[in-house]
Design an enzyme around this catalytic site. Structure first.
Site, PDB file in Angstrom:
ATOM      1  N   TYR A 129       0.862  -1.179   0.000  1.00 19.90           N
ATOM      2  CA  TYR A 129       0.000   0.000   0.000  1.00 19.90           C
ATOM      3  C   TYR A 129       0.897   1.227   0.000  1.00 19.90           C
ATOM      4  O   TYR A 129       1.854   1.312   0.783  1.00 19.90           O
ATOM      5  CB  TYR A 129      -0.890  -0.006   1.247  1.00 19.90           C
ATOM      6  CG  TYR A 129      -1.708   1.265   1.458  1.00 19.90           C
ATOM      7  CD1 TYR A 129      -1.416   2.150   2.503  1.00 19.90           C
ATOM      8  CD2 TYR A 129      -2.777   1.577   0.622  1.00 19.90           C
ATOM      9  CE1 TYR A 129      -2.163   3.299   2.703  1.00 19.90           C
ATOM     10  CE2 TYR A 129      -3.530   2.739   0.819  1.00 19.90           C
ATOM     11  CZ  TYR A 129      -3.206   3.604   1.863  1.00 19.90           C
ATOM     12  OH  TYR A 129      -3.935   4.755   2.048  1.00 19.90           O
ATOM     13  N   ASP A 224       9.387   2.722  -1.316  1.00 21.45           N
ATOM     14  CA  ASP A 224       8.433   3.383  -0.426  1.00 21.45           C
ATOM     15  C   ASP A 224       8.823   3.008   1.008  1.00 21.45           C
ATOM     16  O   ASP A 224       8.450   1.940   1.505  1.00 21.45           O
ATOM     17  CB  ASP A 224       7.013   2.936  -0.752  1.00 21.45           C
ATOM     18  CG  ASP A 224       6.003   3.579   0.190  1.00 21.45           C
ATOM     19  OD1 ASP A 224       4.791   3.443  -0.054  1.00 21.45           O
ATOM     20  OD2 ASP A 224       6.426   4.197   1.192  1.00 21.45           O
ATOM     21  N   LYS A 252       5.646   9.232   8.334  1.00 21.75           N
ATOM     22  CA  LYS A 252       5.557   8.701   9.700  1.00 21.75           C
ATOM     23  C   LYS A 252       6.696   9.210  10.612  1.00 21.75           C
ATOM     24  O   LYS A 252       6.667  10.348  11.052  1.00 21.75           O
ATOM     25  CB  LYS A 252       5.487   7.175   9.647  1.00 21.75           C
ATOM     26  CG  LYS A 252       4.216   6.701   8.858  1.00 21.75           C
ATOM     27  CD  LYS A 252       4.136   5.209   8.750  1.00 21.75           C
ATOM     28  CE  LYS A 252       3.068   4.784   7.766  1.00 21.75           C
ATOM     29  NZ  LYS A 252       1.699   4.777   8.330  1.00 21.75           N
TER      30      LYS A 252
HETATM   31  P1  KE4 Z   1      -0.239   8.461   4.528  1.00 21.35           P
HETATM   32  O1  KE4 Z   1      -0.835   9.173   3.334  1.00 21.35           O
HETATM   33  O2  KE4 Z   1      -1.265   7.657   5.297  1.00 21.35           O
HETATM   34  O3  KE4 Z   1       0.576   9.390   5.426  1.00 21.35           O
HETATM   35  O4  KE4 Z   1       0.846   7.409   3.988  1.00 21.35           O
HETATM   36  C1  KE4 Z   1       0.450   6.464   3.034  1.00 21.35           C
HETATM   37  C2  KE4 Z   1       1.412   5.291   3.075  1.00 21.35           C
HETATM   38  C3  KE4 Z   1       2.383   5.185   2.099  1.00 21.35           C
HETATM   39  N1  KE4 Z   1       3.264   4.166   2.096  1.00 21.35           N
HETATM   40  C4  KE4 Z   1       3.245   3.211   3.063  1.00 21.35           C
HETATM   41  C5  KE4 Z   1       4.241   2.094   3.017  1.00 21.35           C
HETATM   42  C6  KE4 Z   1       2.280   3.286   4.100  1.00 21.35           C
HETATM   43  O5  KE4 Z   1       2.272   2.319   5.066  1.00 21.35           O
HETATM   44  C7  KE4 Z   1       1.347   4.328   4.127  1.00 21.35           C
HETATM   45  C8  KE4 Z   1       0.280   4.459   5.201  1.00 21.35           C
HETATM   46  N2  KE4 Z   1       0.175   3.371   6.099  1.00 21.35           N
HETATM   47  C9  KE4 Z   1      -1.132   3.180   6.695  1.00 21.35           C
HETATM   48  C10 KE4 Z   1      -1.160   1.928   7.564  1.00 21.35           C
HETATM   49  N3  KE4 Z   1      -0.462   0.844   7.101  1.00 21.35           N
HETATM   50  C11 KE4 Z   1      -1.519   4.377   7.511  1.00 21.35           C
HETATM   51  C12 KE4 Z   1      -2.692   4.157   8.410  1.00 21.35           C
HETATM   52  C13 KE4 Z   1      -3.961   4.671   7.830  1.00 21.35           C
HETATM   53  O6  KE4 Z   1      -4.207   4.456   6.623  1.00 21.35           O
HETATM   54  O7  KE4 Z   1      -4.722   5.267   8.622  1.00 21.35           O
END
Ligand code: KE4
Length: 415
Positions: A129, A224, A252
């Site tokens: 993701y 990523d 993060k």
């Molecule tokens: P954000 O747009 O949520 O800041 O980041 C997206 C993203 C991009 N790449 C990776 C590898 C990620 O894990 C994420 C976001 N992770 C999720 C949970 N696995 C965030 C939690 C959520 O969606 O509320």
């Protein structure tokens, strides 16, 4: 007032049932809900809280920054300072652009890859993701390299037809995709350690194989590291696995719990980014002073010697303990960790891709999750998420978690 009562879907406990506790405060390894109940926290706001919640150094840095104003929409010295730290830590990064979310980081990295190569197609992996940009919201694949189908209403199929999807850890599938579309593939984007289908590490040679296939075809390799950056090691998964991507996405941890993310890479690529180059990307709050202060304070604390060894030992003790308890209860279970990140499956193992992960026992996970929450342990409310240990998790918290796990495995073992 809010769709599903949440501002991000996974928080709604859809995969585990029940009503999620509303959190009111957090300190160190603990979160406390609106009813005053505290939990040992392994979600860590989905990764950022690697120092533990309400870290004194981070709070001080944010308070000081806020006293001078919260946003200027102009360049500041602090952005240069954190850019220097990030670029010194990551082997693949000579220049970096800060944005406000991981989604923005990956969306922008894809645009840069397409802008630099003049190519249209991108290749991603099933179960990875990368945020919710249209081109990356593709549905589950089918075990071979397939053209993406929209993973959500509102994403026109035209937007995902240029997204190729292959199984994680399957170099043959990637090679066949390059054979078929190689001269039109702008980039391969991958989670170098997959944290969005549990915790799945690259097989030996997988990442190096991607590097070679990209070099051969003139495509860019995008790591990523939104989740793994500064989480598994100071220099991220790229330093652990000694493979240098062309572009890296961060998020993060790099924002220390405030909205900040980033993408960056070799200067020859980043010079294409506006205003130096023609590839457009912008953001009102990019490089926000408070987020930069929180991120910088977090990275400064992580730069201390021995930090990742301690984090790795703590997380390893948790995973080892859970494996031993699962074995005592004869429950099929596989778990692994690196640095402050871990994952587990109710599956005999090995779990190498999304197909394997999907075969894990979701009902057992739900019972286990509920028992752990009842016992005051707050795990990610989905079998397809990684868990996070912070520097504030002491042996006391790990022992309490393993004590809770004994009861939870018993409950999970009964059908
Ligand atoms: P954000 O747009 O949520 O800041 O980041 C997206 C993203 C991009 N790449 C990776 C590898 C990620 O894990 C994420 C976001 N992770 C999720 C949970 N696995 C965030 C939690 C959520 O969606 O509320």
């Amino acid at each position: 007032m809010i769709p599903g009562g949440v501002n991000s879907p996974v928080r709604a406990f859809g995969s585990v049932g029940g009503t999620p506790p509303f959190m009111a405060s957090a300190k160190g390894a603990y979160v406390t809900d609106a009813d005053g109940r505290s939990y040992v926290d392994y979600v860590g706001s989905w990764g950022p809280m690697i120092l533990g919640h309400a870290n004194a150094g981070v709070l001080r840095a944010v308070r000081e920054a806020a006293a001078s104003g919260t946003s200027f929409g102009a360049p500041t010295e602090r952005e240069v300072a954190i850019a220097e730290v990030v670029c010194s830590a990551l082997p693949g990064m000579q220049q970096v652009r800060f944005v406000s979310s991981g989604t923005e980081a990956t969306m922008s990295a894809l645009r840069v890859a397409r802008g630099v190569t003049g190519r249209k197609r991108i290749l991603k992996f099933e179960g990875c993701y990368h945020g919710h940009a249209d081109a990356l919201l593709v549905g589950a694949g089918s075990g071979v390299a397939t053209l993406g189908i929209p993973g959500s209403p509102g994403v026109p199929e035209e937007f995902t037809q240029l997204t190729i999807q292959a199984p994680y850890n399957d170099l043959d599938a990637v090679e066949s995709a390059f054979k078929r579309w190689g001269d039109d593939i702008a980039c391969v984007i991958v989670e170098p350690i997959a944290g969005n289908m549990g915790f799945i590490e690259p097989l030996p040679g997988f990442l190096a194989g991607l590097r070679e296939l990209c070099d051969r075809a003139g495509a860019l390799l995008v790591f990523d590291e939104v989740m793994t950056g500064f989480r598994v090691a100071w220099g991220g998964a790229q330093r652990v696995h000694k493979v240098r991507p062309d572009l890296t996405c961060l998020g993060k941890v790099v924002g220390g719990g405030l909205p900040a993310a980033a993408y960056g890479g070799r200067r020859a690529i980043m010079k294409h980014v506006a205003p130096e180059g023609p590839v457009y990307q912008a953001g009102t709050l990019s490089g926000n002073p408070l987020a930069m202060a929180a991120g910088l304070a977090t990275l400064e604390a992580l730069a201390e010697p021995g930090v990742y060894e301690r984090l790795g030992e703590r997380t390893g003790a948790l995973v080892e303990g859970m494996r031993a308890i699962a074995a005592e209860h004869d429950v099929p279970f596989t778990a692994s960790s690196l640095g402050g990140m871990f994952g587990f499956f109710f599956h005999p193992g090995p779990v190498r891709n999304f197909d394997d992960a999907r075969k894990a026992d979701a009902a057992r996970f739900r019972r286990f999750f509920a028992a752990m929450l009842d016992a005051g342990i707050y795990l990610a409310p989905s079998p397809y998420e990684a868990g996070f240990v912070s520097l504030a998790h002491r042996p006391k918290e790990i022992d309490a978690t393993l004590e809770a796990a004994r009861g939870a495995f018993r409950r999970a073992a009964t059908r």
